[in-house]
Design a protein around this motif. Structure first.
Motif, PDB file in Angstrom:
ATOM      1  N   VAL A   1     -69.736  11.137  11.919  1.00  8.02           N
ATOM      2  CA  VAL A   1     -70.201  12.217  11.057  1.00  8.02           C
ATOM      3  C   VAL A   1     -71.136  11.588  10.033  1.00  8.02           C
ATOM      4  CG1 VAL A   1     -69.521  13.999   9.411  1.00  8.02           C
ATOM      5  CG2 VAL A   1     -68.076  13.531  11.393  1.00  8.02           C
ATOM      6  N   SER A   2     -72.287  12.174   9.829  1.00 11.21           N
ATOM      7  CA  SER A   2     -73.271  11.623   8.910  1.00 11.21           C
ATOM      8  C   SER A   2     -72.745  11.615   7.476  1.00 11.21           C
ATOM      9  CB  SER A   2     -74.567  12.436   8.971  1.00 11.21           C
ATOM     10  OG  SER A   2     -75.472  12.016   7.970  1.00 11.21           O
ATOM     11  N   THR A   3     -72.972  10.517   6.789  1.00 14.01           N
ATOM     12  CA  THR A   3     -72.634  10.461   5.360  1.00 14.01           C
ATOM     13  C   THR A   3     -73.758  11.061   4.522  1.00 14.01           C
ATOM     14  OG1 THR A   3     -73.526   8.218   5.188  1.00 14.01           O
ATOM     15  CG2 THR A   3     -71.158   8.430   5.633  1.00 14.01           C
ATOM     16  N   VAL A   4     -74.949  11.191   5.125  1.00 11.99           N
ATOM     17  CA  VAL A   4     -76.092  11.793   4.443  1.00 11.99           C
ATOM     18  C   VAL A   4     -75.999  13.316   4.514  1.00 11.99           C
ATOM     19  CG1 VAL A   4     -78.618  12.017   4.447  1.00 11.99           C
ATOM     20  CG2 VAL A   4     -77.554   9.799   4.900  1.00 11.99           C
ATOM     21  N   ASP A   5     -75.605  13.832   5.675  1.00 11.85           N
ATOM     22  CA  ASP A   5     -75.437  15.270   5.893  1.00 11.85           C
ATOM     23  C   ASP A   5     -74.152  15.483   6.688  1.00 11.85           C
ATOM     24  OD1 ASP A   5     -75.482  17.947   6.532  1.00 11.85           O
ATOM     25  OD2 ASP A   5     -77.522  17.937   7.339  1.00 11.85           O
ATOM     26  N   PRO A   6     -73.018  15.727   6.006  1.00  9.37           N
ATOM     27  CA  PRO A   6     -71.727  15.845   6.689  1.00  9.37           C
ATOM     28  C   PRO A   6     -71.602  17.030   7.652  1.00  9.37           C
ATOM     29  CG  PRO A   6     -71.416  15.533   4.331  1.00  9.37           C
ATOM     30  CD  PRO A   6     -72.883  15.762   4.563  1.00  9.37           C
ATOM     31  N   ALA A   7     -72.647  17.852   7.747  1.00  7.18           N
ATOM     32  CA  ALA A   7     -72.640  18.952   8.715  1.00  7.18           C
ATOM     33  C   ALA A   7     -73.272  18.523  10.033  1.00  7.18           C
ATOM     34  CB  ALA A   7     -73.376  20.162   8.149  1.00  7.18           C
ATOM     35  N   VAL A   8     -73.585  17.234  10.174  1.00 10.24           N
ATOM     36  CA  VAL A   8     -74.206  16.712  11.389  1.00 10.24           C
ATOM     37  C   VAL A   8     -73.369  15.548  11.907  1.00 10.24           C
ATOM     38  CG1 VAL A   8     -76.275  15.643  12.365  1.00 10.24           C
ATOM     39  CG2 VAL A   8     -76.504  17.372  10.586  1.00 10.24           C
ATOM     40  N   ALA A   9     -73.184  15.515  13.229  1.00  8.67           N
ATOM     41  CA  ALA A   9     -72.416  14.425  13.838  1.00  8.67           C
ATOM     42  C   ALA A   9     -73.005  14.079  15.197  1.00  8.67           C
ATOM     43  CB  ALA A   9     -70.949  14.836  14.011  1.00  8.67           C
ATOM     44  N   THR A  10     -72.675  12.882  15.662  1.00 12.30           N
ATOM     45  CA  THR A  10     -73.039  12.467  17.008  1.00 12.30           C
ATOM     46  C   THR A  10     -71.790  11.966  17.719  1.00 12.30           C
ATOM     47  OG1 THR A  10     -73.570  10.219  16.275  1.00 12.30           O
ATOM     48  CG2 THR A  10     -75.402  11.792  16.427  1.00 12.30           C
ATOM     49  N   ALA A  11     -71.872  11.933  19.035  1.00 13.39           N
ATOM     50  CA  ALA A  11     -70.786  11.397  19.855  1.00 13.39           C
ATOM     51  C   ALA A  11     -71.381  10.889  21.155  1.00 13.39           C
ATOM     52  CB  ALA A  11     -69.731  12.465  20.138  1.00 13.39           C
ATOM     53  N   ARG A  12     -70.671  10.004  21.799  1.00 14.26           N
ATOM     54  CA  ARG A  12     -71.041   9.497  23.122  1.00 14.26           C
ATOM     55  C   ARG A  12     -70.294  10.344  24.142  1.00 14.26           C
ATOM     56  NH1 ARG A  12     -74.996   7.050  25.357  1.00 14.26           N
ATOM     57  NH2 ARG A  12     -74.514   5.475  26.900  1.00 14.26           N
ATOM     58  N   VAL A  13     -70.988  10.842  25.147  1.00 20.24           N
ATOM     59  CA  VAL A  13     -70.400  11.688  26.180  1.00 20.24           C
ATOM     60  C   VAL A  13     -70.504  10.935  27.510  1.00 20.24           C
ATOM     61  CG1 VAL A  13     -70.508  13.915  27.365  1.00 20.24           C
ATOM     62  CG2 VAL A  13     -71.030  13.772  24.919  1.00 20.24           C
ATOM     63  N   ILE A  14     -69.351  10.644  28.089  1.00 19.94           N
ATOM     64  CA  ILE A  14     -69.312   9.856  29.322  1.00 19.94           C
ATOM     65  C   ILE A  14     -68.685  10.686  30.437  1.00 19.94           C
ATOM     66  CG2 ILE A  14     -68.458   7.735  30.382  1.00 19.94           C
ATOM     67  CD1 ILE A  14     -68.234   6.632  27.450  1.00 19.94           C
ATOM     68  N   PRO A  15     -69.469  11.066  31.448  1.00 18.36           N
ATOM     69  CA  PRO A  15     -68.900  11.769  32.599  1.00 18.36           C
ATOM     70  C   PRO A  15     -68.028  10.793  33.398  1.00 18.36           C
ATOM     71  CG  PRO A  15     -71.280  12.061  32.486  1.00 18.36           C
ATOM     72  CD  PRO A  15     -70.915  10.985  31.518  1.00 18.36           C
ATOM     73  N   THR A  16     -66.770  11.131  33.602  1.00 22.32           N
ATOM     74  CA  THR A  16     -65.842  10.223  34.279  1.00 22.32           C
ATOM     75  C   THR A  16     -65.904  10.345  35.787  1.00 22.32           C
ATOM     76  OG1 THR A  16     -64.061  11.845  34.049  1.00 22.32           O
ATOM     77  CG2 THR A  16     -64.264  10.172  32.311  1.00 22.32           C
ATOM     78  N   GLY A  17     -66.566  11.374  36.299  1.00 25.23           N
ATOM     79  CA  GLY A  17     -66.671  11.560  37.741  1.00 25.23           C
ATOM     80  C   GLY A  17     -67.976  11.042  38.319  1.00 25.23           C
ATOM     81  N   GLY A  18     -68.805  10.388  37.497  1.00 24.43           N
ATOM     82  CA  GLY A  18     -70.064   9.840  37.968  1.00 24.43           C
ATOM     83  C   GLY A  18     -71.141  10.881  38.210  1.00 24.43           C
ATOM     84  N   GLU A  19     -70.975  12.098  37.661  1.00 23.38           N
ATOM     85  CA  GLU A  19     -71.944  13.174  37.901  1.00 23.38           C
ATOM     86  C   GLU A  19     -73.321  12.854  37.346  1.00 23.38           C
ATOM     87  OE1 GLU A  19     -67.874  15.065  37.486  1.00 23.38           O
ATOM     88  OE2 GLU A  19     -69.003  13.591  36.367  1.00 23.38           O
ATOM     89  N   THR A  20     -73.368  12.146  36.224  1.00 20.56           N
ATOM     90  CA  THR A  20     -74.639  11.842  35.557  1.00 20.56           C
ATOM     91  C   THR A  20     -74.432  10.653  34.634  1.00 20.56           C
ATOM     92  OG1 THR A  20     -76.462  12.831  34.285  1.00 20.56           O
ATOM     93  CG2 THR A  20     -74.227  13.492  33.674  1.00 20.56           C
TER      94      THR A  20
END
Length: 110
Positions: free
Chosen positions: A41-60
């Motif tokens: 979660v951004s400390t500059v703008d707490p209404a914005v966040a990022t995450a890593r998304v990992i497909p576990t089935g190898g789709e992409t």
């Protein structure tokens, strides 16, 4: 990391993971085949966040998720962008991008 007080008792990480899994931006990847990690979660703008998304089935390929938290009423996290490159580059201020460590190529003026 900033953790906001939440009414439903779930952690910010859990709320963000749920927002990713329920988003139509996942396309053909089933929600059960997604691992959501590295939530920031951004400390500059707490209404914005990022995450890593990992497909576990190898789709992409693994991707970066950009999420925004909406204001009350009905405040919740929502996935706004998902991709492997350039995520947040057009939508966020440079200070927020730097805070979230989002790699954005800068084009020379001209």
């Amino acid at each position: 990391m900033i953790t906001a007080v939440q009414r439903d008792g779930s952690s910010v990480d859990e709320q963000i993971a749920q927002a990713v899994r329920s988003s139509p931006l996942l396309g053909e990847v089933p929600p059960g085949n997604v691992e959501v990690t590295d939530v920031h979660v951004s400390t500059v703008d707490p209404a914005v966040a990022t995450a890593r998304v990992i497909p576990t089935g190898g789709e992409t390929d693994p991707a970066t998720a950009l999420l925004r938290h909406s204001a009350p009423p009905g405040s919740r996290w929502a996935l706004t962008e998902l991709g492997t490159a350039g995520v947040g580059c057009d939508a966020l201020a440079p200070a927020v991008r730097d805070d979230l460590n989002l790699p954005c190529e800068t084009l020379p003026p001209g």
